[in-house]
Write an enzyme that holds these catalytic residues in place. Structure first.
Site, PDB file in Angstrom:
ATOM      1  N   LYS A  90      39.254  11.632  19.765  1.00  0.00           N
ATOM      2  CA  LYS A  90      40.226  10.541  19.841  1.00  0.00           C
ATOM      3  C   LYS A  90      40.285   9.864  18.485  1.00  0.00           C
ATOM      4  CE  LYS A  90      42.982   7.750  21.989  1.00  0.00           C
ATOM      5  NZ  LYS A  90      43.969   8.106  20.928  1.00  0.00           N
ATOM      6  N   LYS A 126      40.346  12.615  13.737  1.00  0.00           N
ATOM      7  CA  LYS A 126      41.384  11.936  12.935  1.00  0.00           C
ATOM      8  C   LYS A 126      42.316  12.986  12.370  1.00  0.00           C
ATOM      9  CE  LYS A 126      42.526   7.776  11.494  1.00  0.00           C
ATOM     10  NZ  LYS A 126      42.271   6.464  12.130  1.00  0.00           N
ATOM     11  N   ASP A 166      48.146   5.241  13.101  1.00  0.00           N
ATOM     12  CA  ASP A 166      47.314   4.725  12.004  1.00  0.00           C
ATOM     13  C   ASP A 166      48.313   4.335  10.913  1.00  0.00           C
ATOM     14  OD1 ASP A 166      44.298   4.545  11.128  1.00  0.00           O
ATOM     15  OD2 ASP A 166      45.314   5.323   9.373  1.00  0.00           O
ATOM     16  N   THR A 209      44.566  -3.952  18.071  1.00  0.00           N
ATOM     17  CA  THR A 209      43.601  -3.908  16.961  1.00  0.00           C
ATOM     18  C   THR A 209      43.452  -5.300  16.337  1.00  0.00           C
ATOM     19  OG1 THR A 209      44.332  -1.653  16.567  1.00  0.00           O
ATOM     20  CG2 THR A 209      42.919  -2.644  14.897  1.00  0.00           C
TER      21      THR A 209
HETATM   22  P1  NDP Z   1      50.404   0.114   8.829  1.00  0.00           P
HETATM   23  O1  NDP Z   1      51.004   1.324   8.263  1.00  0.00           O
HETATM   24  O2  NDP Z   1      51.074  -0.569   9.974  1.00  0.00           O
HETATM   25  O3  NDP Z   1      50.182  -0.987   7.697  1.00  0.00           O
HETATM   26  C1  NDP Z   1      49.403  -0.717   6.578  1.00  0.00           C
HETATM   27  C2  NDP Z   1      49.455  -1.914   5.647  1.00  0.00           C
HETATM   28  O4  NDP Z   1      48.539  -1.721   4.593  1.00  0.00           O
HETATM   29  C3  NDP Z   1      50.814  -2.100   5.006  1.00  0.00           C
HETATM   30  O5  NDP Z   1      50.996  -3.453   4.728  1.00  0.00           O
HETATM   31  C4  NDP Z   1      50.676  -1.275   3.725  1.00  0.00           C
HETATM   32  O6  NDP Z   1      51.584  -1.660   2.697  1.00  0.00           O
HETATM   33  C5  NDP Z   1      49.240  -1.561   3.344  1.00  0.00           C
HETATM   34  N1  NDP Z   1      48.695  -0.427   2.608  1.00  0.00           N
HETATM   35  C6  NDP Z   1      48.567   0.844   3.051  1.00  0.00           C
HETATM   36  N2  NDP Z   1      48.054   1.641   2.111  1.00  0.00           N
HETATM   37  C7  NDP Z   1      47.863   0.842   1.048  1.00  0.00           C
HETATM   38  C8  NDP Z   1      47.351   1.082  -0.237  1.00  0.00           C
HETATM   39  N3  NDP Z   1      46.946   2.302  -0.611  1.00  0.00           N
HETATM   40  N4  NDP Z   1      47.278   0.018  -1.075  1.00  0.00           N
HETATM   41  C9  NDP Z   1      47.695  -1.208  -0.691  1.00  0.00           C
HETATM   42  N5  NDP Z   1      48.193  -1.490   0.524  1.00  0.00           N
HETATM   43  C10 NDP Z   1      48.269  -0.474   1.365  1.00  0.00           C
HETATM   44  O7  NDP Z   1      48.918   0.520   9.238  1.00  0.00           O
HETATM   45  P2  NDP Z   1      47.893  -0.229  10.211  1.00  0.00           P
HETATM   46  O8  NDP Z   1      48.094  -1.683  10.169  1.00  0.00           O
HETATM   47  O9  NDP Z   1      47.944   0.485  11.508  1.00  0.00           O
HETATM   48  O10 NDP Z   1      46.499   0.165   9.530  1.00  0.00           O
HETATM   49  C11 NDP Z   1      45.851  -0.664   8.582  1.00  0.00           C
HETATM   50  C12 NDP Z   1      44.370  -0.324   8.532  1.00  0.00           C
HETATM   51  O11 NDP Z   1      43.789  -0.525   9.825  1.00  0.00           O
HETATM   52  C13 NDP Z   1      44.048   1.130   8.156  1.00  0.00           C
HETATM   53  O12 NDP Z   1      42.816   1.149   7.456  1.00  0.00           O
HETATM   54  C14 NDP Z   1      43.846   1.780   9.531  1.00  0.00           C
HETATM   55  O13 NDP Z   1      43.047   2.947   9.424  1.00  0.00           O
HETATM   56  C15 NDP Z   1      43.140   0.671  10.255  1.00  0.00           C
HETATM   57  N6  NDP Z   1      43.180   0.718  11.719  1.00  0.00           N
HETATM   58  C16 NDP Z   1      44.353   0.801  12.399  1.00  0.00           C
HETATM   59  C17 NDP Z   1      44.343   0.798  13.784  1.00  0.00           C
HETATM   60  C18 NDP Z   1      45.608   0.807  14.574  1.00  0.00           C
HETATM   61  O14 NDP Z   1      45.535   0.742  15.803  1.00  0.00           O
HETATM   62  N7  NDP Z   1      46.792   0.870  13.964  1.00  0.00           N
HETATM   63  C19 NDP Z   1      43.097   0.765  14.548  1.00  0.00           C
HETATM   64  C20 NDP Z   1      41.911   0.593  13.728  1.00  0.00           C
HETATM   65  C21 NDP Z   1      41.976   0.599  12.372  1.00  0.00           C
HETATM   66  P3  NDP Z   1      52.960  -0.874   2.538  1.00  0.00           P
HETATM   67  O15 NDP Z   1      53.791  -1.281   3.700  1.00  0.00           O
HETATM   68  O16 NDP Z   1      53.493  -1.311   1.220  1.00  0.00           O
HETATM   69  O17 NDP Z   1      52.599   0.583   2.558  1.00  0.00           O
HETATM   70  O1  2IT Z   2      41.296   3.837  13.236  1.00  0.00           O
HETATM   71  C1  2IT Z   2      41.566   3.741  14.448  1.00  0.00           C
HETATM   72  O2  2IT Z   2      40.711   3.443  15.289  1.00  0.00           O
HETATM   73  C2  2IT Z   2      42.948   3.990  14.875  1.00  0.00           C
HETATM   74  N1  2IT Z   2      43.806   4.246  14.033  1.00  0.00           N
HETATM   75  C3  2IT Z   2      43.301   3.964  16.331  1.00  0.00           C
HETATM   76  C4  2IT Z   2      42.969   5.262  16.987  1.00  0.00           C
HETATM   77  C5  2IT Z   2      43.414   5.421  18.416  1.00  0.00           C
HETATM   78  O3  2IT Z   2      43.162   6.507  18.942  1.00  0.00           O
HETATM   79  O4  2IT Z   2      43.974   4.494  19.003  1.00  0.00           O
END
Ligand code: NDP
Ligand code: 2IT
Length: 444
Positions: A90, A126, A166, A209
């Site tokens: 997952k 992943k 993600d 999250t």
């Molecule tokens: P999104 O794509 O919704 O948002 C990502 C954000 O981070 C955007 O604001 C983006 O800016 C910025 N960003 C991405 N890459 C970079 C970079 N290289 N440098 C600077 N800014 C960057 O993703 P999420 O919010 O879903 O994910 C954010 C983090 O949380 C990640 O690390 C992900 O692995 C983690 N995560 C997500 C979960 C989920 O359920 N979605 C669960 C657990 C963890 P821009 O729009 O300009 O690209």
């Molecule tokens: O980093 C993470 O935990 C996620 N992007 C969510 C993964 C999921 O299966 O909901």
């Protein structure tokens, strides 16, 4: 040489070109020393650490698709199925030009321990692609997602491997991928999570999250005698995690004064306007300059800089290695009391150590952002019983899970004489359950 040092050396040699994966492995294995030392003979004999640091399988494939000009584009797709000792693989799918095998492996490795911490039956995996969704039309996104799923569908299923969102993968992409899976496999099953509400998605998964991050942060602060209400918070990122972290922080009475994206950041001393942020990022998919243009209290700055703003709580919610040693020094100087990771591994090893040494409460991502995957597992449960639960029911389960995670890692840290070291606590608590299952299932 100790068993931990031996395996760190081995993994470093075998994966020299994967710095993010090595960073994640070192952080985990270093903090597992007390547990491994106490069980060294058995673990060495069973090659527990060699097995847990080597994925079950790594799938890489070509993703050809046609752009709006009629040109054929080719991206690389990945799915790393890391460990299924406690449940089906997952984990999310990341769509970002920086994606490579080492990044997917680091995320898959972290996911093993995160998923174990949720107390739900999910293993670690992943995937993703180096495809860049920025600036693409909806039709191009669909073409990519369909091609990606045409290959990926051979390896996943509701009881084998369940991907989700993600970075770069949200409801739109999950919808296109689900449609293609259904078409090719002819099965209407919960093969993906983060689905739309009209076709098997769970209420509160979108918020999970960010909300979960705040539930855990609130509990950590409470157990350390700090009330979150009235505190100033710096958030980085402006995507799914950042938006709902900001919303919940404000509901709990804190004031969030920053957000960022990959080109710049906002300082809004009046507090971030979440409705406006959602309009700019979720609806228009625009840059933060549009937020600043619509709000007179907001200042826009190019580049990075959110950690230079004085705050009580810092919530990095963008990407890996975005909070560096110099940022940690600045946060400490400004009196920051807590850092909780919404993103995966946003804080470098040196920055984490500096924060912990200087008395900053530090909640690692594998615990603090586990609310997303935990709610994905709740989506899987609802799909299995062909029912959907109310928002309140899912949200209250999420809160219970996050509070429970904090106490589990707090207890694990205390058991090994590392009180207050929540990095060690999270790694130990996550590891114990997985290793128990691995040993019970024999060499496989
Ligand atoms: P999104 O794509 O919704 O948002 C990502 C954000 O981070 C955007 O604001 C983006 O800016 C910025 N960003 C991405 N890459 C970079 C970079 N290289 N440098 C600077 N800014 C960057 O993703 P999420 O919010 O879903 O994910 C954010 C983090 O949380 C990640 O690390 C992900 O692995 C983690 N995560 C997500 C979960 C989920 O359920 N979605 C669960 C657990 C963890 P821009 O729009 O300009 O690209
Ligand atoms: O980093 C993470 O935990 C996620 N992007 C969510 C993964 C999921 O299966 O909901």
């Amino acid at each position: 040489m100790s068993y931990v040092d031996e395996v760190i050396e081995l993994v470093t040699k075998k994966n020299a070109d994967q710095p993010e994966f090595l960073q994640a492995v070192k952080e985990v294995l270093e903090s597992l020393r007390p547990v491994v030392d106490a069980n060294e003979e058995r673990y060495r004999k069973e090659a527990v650490l060699e097995r847990i640091t080597e994925p079950d399988r790594q799938i890489m494939f070509r993703v050809p698709w046609v752009d709006d000009k009629g040109n054929v584009q080719v991206n690389r797709g990945f799915r790393v199925q890391f460990n299924n000792a406690i449940g089906p693989y997952k984990g999310g799918l990341r769509l970002h030009p920086s994606v490579n095998l080492g990044i997917i492996k680091f995320l898959g490795f972290e996911q093993i321990f995160k998923n174990s911490l949720t107390s739900l039956p999910i293993g670690g995996g992943k995937g993703g692609s180096d495809f860049d969704p920025k600036g693409k039309s909806d039709r191009e996104i669909m073409a990519f997602c369909q091609s990606f799923m045409t290959e990926l569908c051979k390896y996943i299923g509701a009881d084998t491997d369940v991907p989700a969102g993600d970075i770069g993968t949200g409801a739109r992409e999950i919808g296109f991928m689900f449609g293609q899976y259904k078409k090719i496999r002819g099965m209407y099953e919960g093969v993906l999570t983060g689905k739309g509400l009209s076709y098997g998605g769970s209420l509160a998964r979108t918020e999970a999250t960010g909300y979960g991050l705040l539930y855990l942060t609130e509990e950590m602060l409470k157990c350390n005698g700090i009330d979150i209400a009235g505190k100033t918070v710096c958030v980085s990122g402006s995507g799914n995690v950042a938006i709902y972290a900001t919303q919940k922080a404000q509901q709990l009475g804190a004031k969030v004064v920053t957000v960022s994206d990959s080109t710049g950041w906002i300082y809004d001393p009046e507090g971030i306007d979440v409705a406006l942020l959602k309009e700019v990022k979720e609806v228009k998919r625009a840059r933060l300059t549009e937020y600043a243009a619509a709000r007179s209290s907001a200042q826009y700055h190019e580049g990075r800089g959110v950690w230079s703003i004085k705050c009580d709580i810092a919530l990095p919610c963008a990407t890996q290695n975005e909070l560096l040693l110099e940022d940690a020094k600045q946060l400490v100087e400004n009196g920051c009391k807590a850092v909780a990771e919404g993103a995966n591994m946003p804080t470098t090893l040196e920055a984490t150590e500096y924060l912990q040494k200087n008395g900053v409460l530090f909640a690692p991502g594998k615990a603090a952002n586990a609310g997303g995957v935990a709610t994905s597992a709740l989506e899987m449960s609802q799909n299995s019983e062909r029912l959907s639960w109310s928002f309140e029911e899912v949200d209250s389960k999420l809160k219970g899970i996050m509070v429970n995670i904090f106490h589990n890692l707090d207890d694990a840290a205390k058991r090994y004489g590392k009180e207050g070291d929540y990095v060690a606590g999270a790694n130990i608590a996550g590891f114990e359950k997985v290793v128990d299952a691995m040993l019970a299932q024999g060499v496989c």
